[in-house]
Scaffold this motif. Structure first.
Motif, PDB file in Angstrom:
ATOM      1  N   ASP B 379       0.799  -1.005  -0.177  1.00 38.71           N
ATOM      2  CA  ASP B 379      -0.081  -0.172   0.103  1.00 38.71           C
ATOM      3  C   ASP B 379       0.946   1.316   0.026  1.00 38.71           C
ATOM      4  O   ASP B 379       1.817   1.377   0.880  1.00 38.71           O
ATOM      5  CB  ASP B 379      -0.828  -0.033   1.319  1.00 38.71           C
ATOM      6  CG  ASP B 379      -2.080  -0.682   1.097  1.00 38.71           C
ATOM      7  OD1 ASP B 379      -2.954   0.008   0.102  1.00 38.71           O
ATOM      8  OD2 ASP B 379      -2.596  -1.376   1.635  1.00 38.71           O
ATOM      9  N   LEU B 405       0.201   1.548 -10.584  1.00 36.94           N
ATOM     10  CA  LEU B 405      -0.257   0.358 -10.013  1.00 36.94           C
ATOM     11  C   LEU B 405       0.348  -0.699 -10.685  1.00 36.94           C
ATOM     12  O   LEU B 405       0.016  -0.797 -12.047  1.00 36.94           O
ATOM     13  CB  LEU B 405      -1.691   0.117  -9.677  1.00 36.94           C
ATOM     14  CG  LEU B 405      -2.176   0.847  -8.616  1.00 36.94           C
ATOM     15  CD1 LEU B 405      -3.163   1.956  -9.150  1.00 36.94           C
ATOM     16  CD2 LEU B 405      -3.042   0.212  -7.495  1.00 36.94           C
ATOM     17  N   ILE B 406       1.043  -1.634 -10.310  1.00 37.21           N
ATOM     18  CA  ILE B 406       1.426  -2.819 -11.015  1.00 37.21           C
ATOM     19  C   ILE B 406       0.975  -4.156 -10.277  1.00 37.21           C
ATOM     20  O   ILE B 406       1.287  -4.561  -9.058  1.00 37.21           O
ATOM     21  CB  ILE B 406       3.024  -3.037 -10.896  1.00 37.21           C
ATOM     22  CG1 ILE B 406       3.682  -1.711 -11.706  1.00 37.21           C
ATOM     23  CG2 ILE B 406       3.550  -3.957 -11.724  1.00 37.21           C
ATOM     24  CD1 ILE B 406       5.148  -1.439 -11.512  1.00 37.21           C
ATOM     25  N   GLY B 407       0.135  -4.657 -10.704  1.00 37.67           N
ATOM     26  CA  GLY B 407      -0.654  -5.726 -10.191  1.00 37.67           C
ATOM     27  C   GLY B 407      -1.974  -5.367  -9.670  1.00 37.67           C
ATOM     28  O   GLY B 407      -2.228  -4.297  -9.282  1.00 37.67           O
ATOM     29  N   ASN B 408      -2.646  -6.675  -9.255  1.00 39.23           N
ATOM     30  CA  ASN B 408      -3.958  -6.435  -8.702  1.00 39.23           C
ATOM     31  C   ASN B 408      -4.202  -6.527  -7.228  1.00 39.23           C
ATOM     32  O   ASN B 408      -5.347  -6.314  -6.758  1.00 39.23           O
ATOM     33  CB  ASN B 408      -4.748  -7.533  -9.451  1.00 39.23           C
ATOM     34  CG  ASN B 408      -6.203  -6.906  -9.805  1.00 39.23           C
ATOM     35  OD1 ASN B 408      -6.774  -5.792  -9.329  1.00 39.23           O
ATOM     36  ND2 ASN B 408      -6.875  -7.732 -10.609  1.00 39.23           N
ATOM     37  N   ASP B 409      -3.101  -6.750  -6.480  1.00 38.30           N
ATOM     38  CA  ASP B 409      -3.239  -6.841  -5.177  1.00 38.30           C
ATOM     39  C   ASP B 409      -2.692  -5.802  -4.353  1.00 38.30           C
ATOM     40  O   ASP B 409      -2.799  -5.713  -3.000  1.00 38.30           O
ATOM     41  CB  ASP B 409      -2.660  -8.077  -4.500  1.00 38.30           C
ATOM     42  CG  ASP B 409      -3.250  -9.376  -5.340  1.00 38.30           C
ATOM     43  OD1 ASP B 409      -4.318  -9.344  -5.273  1.00 38.30           O
ATOM     44  OD2 ASP B 409      -2.549 -10.116  -5.843  1.00 38.30           O
ATOM     45  N   CYS B 410      -2.315  -4.401  -4.971  1.00 37.47           N
ATOM     46  CA  CYS B 410      -1.661  -3.537  -4.121  1.00 37.47           C
ATOM     47  C   CYS B 410      -2.677  -2.310  -4.213  1.00 37.47           C
ATOM     48  O   CYS B 410      -3.873  -2.262  -4.748  1.00 37.47           O
ATOM     49  CB  CYS B 410      -0.450  -3.056  -4.931  1.00 37.47           C
ATOM     50  SG  CYS B 410      -0.509  -2.666  -6.534  1.00 37.47           S
ATOM     51  N   GLY B 411      -2.341  -1.337  -3.347  1.00 40.33           N
ATOM     52  CA  GLY B 411      -3.360  -0.176  -3.418  1.00 40.33           C
ATOM     53  C   GLY B 411      -2.276   1.191  -3.503  1.00 40.33           C
ATOM     54  O   GLY B 411      -1.388   1.193  -3.123  1.00 40.33           O
ATOM     55  N   ALA B 412      -3.016   2.123  -4.176  1.00 41.12           N
ATOM     56  CA  ALA B 412      -2.323   3.517  -4.261  1.00 41.12           C
ATOM     57  C   ALA B 412      -3.466   4.411  -3.782  1.00 41.12           C
ATOM     58  O   ALA B 412      -4.569   4.423  -4.306  1.00 41.12           O
ATOM     59  CB  ALA B 412      -1.912   3.749  -5.535  1.00 41.12           C
ATOM     60  N   HIS B 413      -2.932   5.235  -2.942  1.00 38.53           N
ATOM     61  CA  HIS B 413      -4.099   6.396  -2.312  1.00 38.53           C
ATOM     62  C   HIS B 413      -3.340   7.685  -2.424  1.00 38.53           C
ATOM     63  O   HIS B 413      -2.126   7.865  -2.185  1.00 38.53           O
ATOM     64  CB  HIS B 413      -4.316   5.941  -0.981  1.00 38.53           C
ATOM     65  CG  HIS B 413      -4.390   4.392  -0.741  1.00 38.53           C
ATOM     66  ND1 HIS B 413      -5.310   4.111  -1.426  1.00 38.53           N
ATOM     67  CD2 HIS B 413      -3.598   3.627   0.018  1.00 38.53           C
ATOM     68  CE1 HIS B 413      -5.276   2.612  -1.235  1.00 38.53           C
ATOM     69  NE2 HIS B 413      -4.336   2.293  -0.378  1.00 38.53           N
ATOM     70  N   THR B 414      -4.276   8.605  -2.515  1.00 32.76           N
ATOM     71  CA  THR B 414      -3.824  10.047  -2.508  1.00 32.76           C
ATOM     72  C   THR B 414      -4.599  11.001  -1.696  1.00 32.76           C
ATOM     73  O   THR B 414      -5.640  10.879  -1.760  1.00 32.76           O
ATOM     74  CB  THR B 414      -3.914  10.598  -4.000  1.00 32.76           C
ATOM     75  OG1 THR B 414      -3.299   9.700  -5.001  1.00 32.76           O
ATOM     76  CG2 THR B 414      -2.975  11.795  -4.228  1.00 32.76           C
ATOM     77  N   THR B 432      -2.848  11.796 -10.921  1.00 35.32           N
ATOM     78  CA  THR B 432      -3.418  10.546 -11.531  1.00 35.32           C
ATOM     79  C   THR B 432      -3.034   9.462 -10.981  1.00 35.32           C
ATOM     80  O   THR B 432      -2.164   9.388 -10.500  1.00 35.32           O
ATOM     81  CB  THR B 432      -2.884  10.704 -13.018  1.00 35.32           C
ATOM     82  OG1 THR B 432      -1.609  10.594 -12.963  1.00 35.32           O
ATOM     83  CG2 THR B 432      -3.360  12.179 -13.662  1.00 35.32           C
ATOM     84  N   THR B 433      -3.925   8.427 -11.391  1.00 35.69           N
ATOM     85  CA  THR B 433      -3.434   7.047 -10.947  1.00 35.69           C
ATOM     86  C   THR B 433      -3.712   5.998 -12.279  1.00 35.69           C
ATOM     87  O   THR B 433      -4.521   6.357 -13.076  1.00 35.69           O
ATOM     88  CB  THR B 433      -4.369   6.448  -9.874  1.00 35.69           C
ATOM     89  OG1 THR B 433      -4.247   7.306  -8.804  1.00 35.69           O
ATOM     90  CG2 THR B 433      -3.817   5.073  -9.494  1.00 35.69           C
ATOM     91  N   LYS B 435      -2.243   2.467 -14.797  1.00 30.99           N
ATOM     92  CA  LYS B 435      -1.107   1.442 -14.748  1.00 30.99           C
ATOM     93  C   LYS B 435      -0.228   1.374 -16.160  1.00 30.99           C
ATOM     94  O   LYS B 435      -0.700   2.469 -16.747  1.00 30.99           O
ATOM     95  CB  LYS B 435      -1.837  -0.054 -14.938  1.00 30.99           C
ATOM     96  CG  LYS B 435      -2.511  -0.461 -16.157  1.00 30.99           C
ATOM     97  CD  LYS B 435      -3.167  -1.523 -15.968  1.00 30.99           C
ATOM     98  CE  LYS B 435      -3.003  -2.468 -17.268  1.00 30.99           C
ATOM     99  NZ  LYS B 435      -3.396  -3.865 -17.115  1.00 30.99           N
TER     100      LYS B 435
END
Lengths: 323, 491
Positions: B379, B405-414, B432-433, B435
């Motif tokens: 995260d 984001l790289i992969g499907n199990d992670c999280g990115a927050h702003t 921006t977010t 992949k």
């Protein structure tokens, strides 16, 4: 409802500690007098459209407020699969009162709702409005909200996009002056994939007004191909006005397109100069620019007659404030 | 080295994962386990500190006992058992401070050598390492092992030493500035540091001096179960300039270790301080998340005088948990604050990092560029504040924070907070977010670049805006680090 009041008694109103960043001082706004008034019997309005029902004409619903009262109101809009409607929600009143509302919007598959909320409560009133939106597959919501009145208003919107292909547009304009405090808090939850959400808010703050905008796009795991966008622009018209903005993204899926932008500042000097060089005087030029700034949001309303009406309201407000 | 050998070495390096994870067998002296008043007296006595310093430490300690843990960051971890750690650990051989670098235990020097930080001035100057001169203060667990180029710097009147030495030799400066930017009561982690800090670097650049070389500190945690609590104080007097670098690594231990540091930077009129960090603490086990460093750091700069400037650049790749907000208080008129950050999380790492820009003076400017990259189960949160006080006329801020984001199990927050209380201020924020696009990947792979390399290439391009603000040789290192951190994140 009595249980609710009991909980309110026990947990009381939010404290600065609960809302460190953007505290809404509800207790002070209400004052001891209003806080202790027994609420009137629950007011309830329910709009229900059955499967496939299409209403062409806008339906107008008025929420009135009278001095010294405390309202606990409930507003429900339920559109079953394929239903279409335009609802205009109008708030007005006189004197000091507290309107605590709970709004529930439920859209079935393929339903289309245009929701326009015009808030012209009296300048001594307090309105707290919690809106829950749940959207099914391919449903569309086009919501527009204008805040003009109220000593303190708090508009919390919690939208949940449950069905894929749902599209949620939340647009709004806040025009605040004097000592008004206006708070818009939005959480959009993308639960299903392929949904689109859009938040577009513009605010004008004059005198000692205090504006708050907090928007959040929450993309759940699995909500791929989400398209989320937030834009919040504010113009501070007076040196004493205050704006707090917090656009948030919380993302747990990787194939998404999410972005946000915010700006806060005074009116841009350059276009002002341009207009003046074309022979407009300063107040005309300012008026034109500010109107254009607000009109961009109003343009999102699909019904042209409602559009014109709201434009007039804005023009009236601006005339009072700028001259 | 022949080109092929070089390639092999490079590939080995890339596949080695965390290559700073070795442990140096060295006899060390520790304070008894746990934290109480005696431990603080022990540390203070070890450092032969004057009475006023001990008083400050104890004051902080008693305040710390009452303080709550900060809970607003988006990180999850089991509560820290403060009694289950050593607060002081130092190699035995350092007991009687060696006078010259030749007296220092060769094992210690080898450790730094292995990490690519030569401490022998001779070597650096003769170009054996093929590097430009960088003055280094090497901190090993709780003490400073060596500080290089001291004499050279003294010619310019620059003081560069460990903080313990500065307390002995320049008490007036330490007394005046320490705690002036980060008070001991700031937050629980900073308060703990104020009570038990062990070593760190002290820099004073006198009026009108442009520091002729990069100054740097290299922090190394070696012992198990120890916390590192270093403290750095940088003072740039009127019209001076200094560029300072900080690097950090730790061995792989299964227990979690606490690192709570404070960095204070003060820039007077017309002074400029550039502070760069390459943080590569042990991130914990890649597959289970066990172990790793809790990196709870309070960094803050004060632009005290007119036209002063503080710039933070950070590359965050390590640590199990990062909690760090290098900030600028823009007090002087026309002062400037900058924040450039690349934070990469992989495995089970959690990072909550960002900045605070507090505009107080007129015409103050700030710029925030933050790039977050998350992979694996990690995260990554950007949390920033831009605050314009009523007196900050014509303040300007520009913020960009992008996440990948790289992969499907992670999280990115702003989570940006923007507060404006002055209508002449102009604030802009963009984020921006996204992949890595299939098209970009396809293009690279079609040109014969492997998928892993292509990702490293694209990510480096994404982070370039930040990396280019690092001093040159560190930028090269950082690019490699970016590639290593993302290893195993795809496929």
């Amino acid at each position: 409802m009595t249980t609710c009041l009991r909980i309110l008694d026990r947990d009381a109103l939010p404290t600065p500690k609960d809302e460190q960043w953007k505290y809404t001082h509800l207790g002070r706004a209400l004052g001891a007098r209003l806080l202790n008034v027994q609420p009137l019997a629950q007011q309830q309005i329910l709009v229900h459209k059955t499967v496939g029902e299409i209403c062409k004409e806008p339906e107008k619903i008025v929420w009135k407020g009278e001095a010294g009262n405390h309202y606990q109101s409930r507003f429900e809009i339920v559109l079953e699969d394929g239903a279409q409607a335009t609802i205009v929600e109008f708030h007005e009143g006189e004197g000091a009162y507290w309107k605590n509302m709970s709004t529930e919007i439920v859209l079935g598959a393929n339903a289309r709702l245009n929701h326009i909320r015009i808030q012209k409560d009296s300048v001594d009133a307090v309105q707290t409005n919690m809106v829950h939106i749940s959207m099914e597959r391919d449903s569309h919501l086009n919501s527009f909200s204008i805040n003009l009145g109220g000593k303190l208003t708090r508009h919390d919107i919690h939208a949940v996009l449950n069905g894929s292909g749902a599209q949620c547009q939340l647009n709004g304009v806040n025009l605040l002056k004097g000592q008004q405090h206006g708070d818009t808090t939005i959480i959009v939850e993308h639960v299903a994939p392929h949904c689109v959400s859009n938040q577009f808010y513009r605010s004008l703050l004059d005198d000692k007004a205090h504006g708050v905008f907090q928007g959040k796009v929450h993309v759940h795991r699995g909500a791929q191909k989400t398209d989320g966008y937030q834009l919040a622009n504010t113009i501070l018209l007076s040196p004493m006005a205050k704006m707090a903005t917090k656009p948030e993204l919380e993302i747990y899926a990787d194939d998404v397109k999410c972005s946000h932008g915010t700006t806060t500042g005074a009116l841009d000097e350059e276009p002002l100069f341009y207009l003046r060089s074309r022979g407009l005087n300063e107040s005309q030029a300012r008026m034109l620019l500010i109107q254009a700034f607000i009109d961009e949001v109003i343009g999102k309303i699909t019904d042209s007659s409602i559009q014109t009406r709201i434009k007039d309201m804005v023009a009236e407000w601006l005339k009072k404030q700028l001259n | 080295m022949a080109a092929t050998e070089k390639t092999i070495a490079q590939v080995e390096k890339l596949s080695g994962g965390y290559d700073a994870g070795f442990y140096t067998e060295i006899e060390s002296e520790k304070a008894p386990k746990g934290l109480n008043e005696d431990i603080i007296r022990f540390i203070s006595a070890k450092k032969k500190e004057p009475e006023w310093m001990l008083e400050r430490r104890l004051k902080a300690y008693y305040h710390w006992l009452k303080m709550p843990e900060p809970d607003w960051a988006k990180v999850k971890f089991t509560p820290i058992d403060y009694q289950d750690a050593y607060y002081y650990a130092a190699p035995k051989s350092m007991e009687n401070a060696p006078d010259t670098i030749d007296d220092v235990d060769p094992k210690l020097l080898d450790t730094y050598e292995k990490l690519g930080i030569p401490l022998r001035e001779q070597e650096m100057l003769s170009g054996v390492k093929n590097r430009s001169a960088v003055a280094v203060d090497a901190v090993f667990d709780s003490i400073s092992v060596a500080t290089t180029f001291k004499k050279e710097l003294k010619k310019y009147g620059i003081i560069f030493s460990s903080l313990s030495e500065a307390i002995q030799n320049h008490p007036e400066l330490v007394k005046k500035y320490m705690g002036s930017v980060v008070p001991y009561s700031d937050n629980k982690h900073a308060c703990l540091n104020s009570a038990v800090f062990t070593d760190g670097s002290f820099v004073y650049v006198p009026e009108g001096v442009r520091c002729p070389m990069e100054l740097s500190t290299y922090f190394r945690i070696n012992e198990m179960n120890t916390g590192q609590f270093e403290r750095t104080l940088i003072i740039a007097d009127k019209g001076s300039y200094v560029s300072y670098l900080e690097g950090c690594t730790a061995p792989m231990h299964d227990e979690r270790q606490l690192h709570a540091a404070i960095v204070e930077v003060i820039a007077h009129e017309d002074a400029e301080v550039k502070y760069s960090t390459v943080q590569n603490w042990y991130p914990g086990d890649f597959n289970t998340g066990a172990g790793g460093i809790y990196n709870f750091v309070t960094k803050r700069g004060l632009c005290e005088g007119r036209n002063s400037k503080i710039s933070w650049t950070q590359v965050e790749t390590g640590s199990a948990i990062t909690w760090k907000y290098p900030s600028c208080i823009l007090k002087g008129d026309n002062s400037q604050g900058e924040f450039y950050s690349v934070a990469i999380t992989n495995g089970y790492q959690q990072a909550d990092t960002g900045t605070k820009m507090i505009h107080i003076g007129k015409n103050t400017k700030s710029r925030i560029i933050s790039k977050g990259i998350s992979a694996g189960h990690s995260d990554n949160t950007y949390r920033g504040v831009v605050k314009v006080m009523p007196g900050a006329e014509n303040a300007r801020n520009f913020t960009v924070c992008d996440s990948l984001l790289i992969g499907n199990d992670c999280g990115a927050h702003t989570v940006p907070y923007v507060e404006s209380r002055n209508n002449t201020a102009t604030l802009g924020h963009e984020a921006t977010t996204s992949k890595i696009s299939e098209d970009q990947l396809f293009y690279c792979m079609q040109r014969g670049i492997s998928k892993e390399e292509a990702i490293a290439l694209i990510v480096n391009g994404f982070a370039k805006e930040v990396l280019q603000h690092l001093p040159m040789e560190f930028a090269v290192e950082a690019q490699k680090l970016v590639a290593i951190s993302l290893e195993g994140s795809i496929g």
